[in-house]
Design a protein around this motif. Structure first.
Motif, PDB file in Angstrom:
ATOM      1  N   GLN A  48      41.188  -3.214  27.261  1.00 14.89           N
ATOM      2  CA  GLN A  48      41.021  -3.941  26.013  1.00 14.89           C
ATOM      3  C   GLN A  48      40.138  -5.158  26.227  1.00 14.89           C
ATOM      4  O   GLN A  48      40.228  -5.852  27.238  1.00 14.89           O
ATOM      5  CB  GLN A  48      42.381  -4.368  25.454  1.00 14.89           C
ATOM      6  N   SER A  49      39.266  -5.389  25.270  1.00 13.25           N
ATOM      7  CA  SER A  49      38.357  -6.536  25.321  1.00 13.25           C
ATOM      8  C   SER A  49      38.036  -6.921  23.888  1.00 13.25           C
ATOM      9  O   SER A  49      38.539  -6.310  22.934  1.00 13.25           O
ATOM     10  CB  SER A  49      37.067  -6.166  26.068  1.00 13.25           C
ATOM     11  N   TRP A  50      37.178  -7.924  23.723  1.00 12.20           N
ATOM     12  CA  TRP A  50      36.823  -8.306  22.357  1.00 12.20           C
ATOM     13  C   TRP A  50      36.089  -7.168  21.654  1.00 12.20           C
ATOM     14  O   TRP A  50      36.080  -7.079  20.435  1.00 12.20           O
ATOM     15  CB  TRP A  50      35.951  -9.557  22.380  1.00 12.20           C
ATOM     16  N   TRP A  51      35.483  -6.257  22.424  1.00 13.80           N
ATOM     17  CA  TRP A  51      34.774  -5.117  21.830  1.00 13.80           C
ATOM     18  C   TRP A  51      35.744  -4.011  21.404  1.00 13.80           C
ATOM     19  O   TRP A  51      35.532  -3.330  20.412  1.00 13.80           O
ATOM     20  CB  TRP A  51      33.757  -4.566  22.837  1.00 13.80           C
ATOM     21  N   VAL A  52      36.820  -3.817  22.168  1.00 14.53           N
ATOM     22  CA  VAL A  52      37.786  -2.753  21.887  1.00 14.53           C
ATOM     23  C   VAL A  52      38.916  -3.300  21.026  1.00 14.53           C
ATOM     24  O   VAL A  52      39.667  -4.166  21.457  1.00 14.53           O
ATOM     25  CB  VAL A  52      38.372  -2.175  23.193  1.00 14.53           C
TER      26      VAL A  52
END
Length: 294
Positions: A48-52
């Protein structure tokens, strides 16, 4: 919308995880279907990241298998139900994507043709007869050895191609890349042990989704020993799906039905042979015409 399927070959390395997510972000991928993550449920959360924004996963058993579906931030995907096995080999999500209902799924098939696995998947997906299916994954099989495997090497793929034809025939799916690239050669995996290139990573979709497909391509290998397959598809906001008929699989072996349908189907194929290069039109018209003859 850009969707990719990618066997990432293990994501225990923090650097590799970061690289994978960065590559997906840089290529403006909307949905990523990943195979062989080799991650537990807790470890999958590291993707998980700011993109996901949405992460769906089926954890690996030890250091084997593991699949995940990553959905970028801001994409209108509403999941209603999730289906998965206990070996980390498949993950299917029922939901709506940009308002269109579908089954979104990823598969990491066994290395050798596994009839039990294939039938288990087929039975599960066959319960959703009125919902279009979009599958992406590493099926560990070539559909056509004469086209989907390089001529070098001596590895015997045996009946592996039956895996692809089984899913396409039993679920009414199309091999997107092959349908759009008939007769062409391109590969997704290099087996160094057998010195053989092969196309074993696929998108298999229902005809209604194929009709919305704008492009499909095989990328260059990077980070993993598999190249990803990338599909561009147009989703039009809608709240219902016009039922797509599938041929009942139990009729394939019906001794009373086969002698009846065979002459009708042969006659239809002969009369409409000029349209065979359009598989959607050919199939949809075929079942209507042969059905009317009953």
């Amino acid at each position: 919308m850009k969707i990719v399927t990618w066997n990432v070959g293990g994501l225990h390395s923090p650097m590799k995880r970061k690289k994978i997510v960065q590559v997906l972000k840089n290529h403006h991928v909307d949905i990523a279907m990943l195979q062989e993550t080799h991650l537990s449920t807790e470890e999958h959360l590291k993707l998980q990241s700011w993109w996901v924004e949405q992460l769906f996963e089926n954890p690996a058993m030890g250091r084997k298998a593991g699949v995940a579906i990553l959905v970028r931030k801001g994409l209108d995907f509403q999941a209603s139900r999730q289906f998965q096995d206990q070996d980390g080999r498949y993950l299917f999500i029922r939901g709506t994507l940009e308002g269109q209902e579908l089954i979104l799924g990823t598969i990491y098939a066994p290395n050798k043709q596994d009839k039990v696995f294939n039938e288990k998947v087929q039975r599960l997906l066959n319960t959703f007869l009125d919902i279009p299916i979009l599958l992406g994954g590493d099926f560990n099989a070539v559909a056509d050895p004469s086209l989907d495997r390089s001529t070098s090497g001596s590895h015997n793929w045996g009946s592996g191609g039956k895996t692809i034809s089984y899913f396409c025939d039993s679920l009414g799916l199309l091999d997107v890349w092959r349908t759009l690239h008939p007769g062409e050669r391109d590969y997704t995996h290099l087996s160094r042990a057998h010195n053989t290139f092969s196309r074993i990573d696929y998108f298999l979709v229902s005809p209604v989704l194929f009709s919305q497909t704008q492009d499909v391509s095989i990328a260059a290998n990077q980070v993993s020993d598999h190249a990803w397959v990338e599909m561009t598809i147009l989703f039009i906001n809608q709240t219902c799906f016009n039922h797509h008929w599938r041929f009942p699989r139990d009729l394939y072996d019906d001794p009373a039905f086969l002698p009846y349908i065979r002459p009708h189907w042969i006659a239809y194929c002969f009369d409409n042979r000029k349209h065979i290069d359009n598989p959607i039109l050919f199939w949809e018209a075929g079942w209507i015409i042969t059905g009317d003859s009953q």
